[in-house]
Design a protein around this motif. Sequence first.
Motif, PDB file in Angstrom:
ATOM      1  N   UNK A  41       0.830  -1.198   0.000  1.00  9.50           N
ATOM      2  CA  UNK A  41       0.000   0.000   0.000  1.00  9.50           C
ATOM      3  C   UNK A  41       0.873   1.260   0.000  1.00  9.50           C
ATOM      4  N   UNK A  42       1.951   1.233   0.776  1.00 11.24           N
ATOM      5  CA  UNK A  42       2.901   2.350   0.844  1.00 11.24           C
ATOM      6  C   UNK A  42       3.508   2.629  -0.532  1.00 11.24           C
ATOM      7  N   UNK A  87       3.982  10.842  -0.361  1.00 13.12           N
ATOM      8  CA  UNK A  87       2.811  10.066  -0.787  1.00 13.12           C
ATOM      9  C   UNK A  87       2.713   8.712  -0.085  1.00 13.12           C
ATOM     10  N   UNK A  88       3.824   7.998   0.065  1.00 14.84           N
ATOM     11  CA  UNK A  88       3.791   6.680   0.703  1.00 14.84           C
ATOM     12  C   UNK A  88       3.345   6.733   2.154  1.00 14.84           C
ATOM     13  N   UNK A  89       4.041   7.529   3.002  1.00  9.57           N
ATOM     14  CA  UNK A  89       3.593   7.627   4.390  1.00  9.57           C
ATOM     15  C   UNK A  89       2.179   8.188   4.523  1.00  9.57           C
ATOM     16  N   UNK A  90       1.803   9.121   3.636  1.00 11.69           N
ATOM     17  CA  UNK A  90       0.459   9.697   3.706  1.00 11.69           C
ATOM     18  C   UNK A  90      -0.603   8.622   3.478  1.00 11.69           C
ATOM     19  N   UNK A  95      -4.799   5.358   5.681  1.00 18.77           N
ATOM     20  CA  UNK A  95      -5.408   4.026   5.827  1.00 18.77           C
ATOM     21  C   UNK A  95      -5.622   3.705   7.304  1.00 18.77           C
ATOM     22  N   UNK A  96      -4.656   4.054   8.141  1.00 18.69           N
ATOM     23  CA  UNK A  96      -4.785   3.843   9.585  1.00 18.69           C
ATOM     24  C   UNK A  96      -5.975   4.615  10.125  1.00 18.69           C
ATOM     25  N   UNK A  97      -6.065   5.893   9.783  1.00 22.68           N
ATOM     26  CA  UNK A  97      -7.167   6.727  10.266  1.00 22.68           C
ATOM     27  C   UNK A  97      -8.516   6.229   9.754  1.00 22.68           C
ATOM     28  N   UNK A 122       4.394   1.538   9.633  1.00 26.77           N
ATOM     29  CA  UNK A 122       5.059   1.712   8.337  1.00 26.77           C
ATOM     30  C   UNK A 122       5.124   3.189   7.964  1.00 26.77           C
ATOM     31  N   UNK A 123       4.008   3.899   8.114  1.00 30.49           N
ATOM     32  CA  UNK A 123       3.980   5.319   7.763  1.00 30.49           C
ATOM     33  C   UNK A 123       4.892   6.155   8.635  1.00 30.49           C
TER      34      UNK A 123
END
Length: 148
Positions: A41-42, A87-90, A95-97, A122-123
């Motif tokens: 996903x990242x 973009x990756x961490x975002x 997704x977590x939120x 991961x983020x």
Amino acid sequence: MRRSRAKIRWKQPLLTLATLTLLLAFDGSGILRVGLGCAVLHECGHALAYRLLWRRWPEIEVSPFGLCLRLRGLPMPNLQELLLAAAGPAVNLLACAAVLAFMRATAYTYGGYWFACCNLLVGASNLLPLPGLDGAHIAACLLHFGRK
């Protein structure tokens, strides 16, 4: 109209597939599958940002150590590098939120917590300003903007 596709380059494909097969075979808890999904996903976040910025799909390298976009030799302004790195961490943090908000509205599950926590890990870990991580690229871009 020609359709472009992401190019996938395998580094040490036999070792990569053998390692992945063994790890998944002995993953009784399922956390490795969740972690792998969060890592994919990242990288999808980075690939989508690349697609939006350059109007083509990036080349993706798959190795025993993970997935990454191949950007060597690609000239990019600081703003594009900042957007691509963030973009990756975002995607992971969103997704977590989203999962936590969904679970709050419906019901809490262990699988949902695993997914949310893994995305948070991961983020957040990719935001560390260490060489090779997204945080180092973000910090370098922000420092460059601060000098102007």
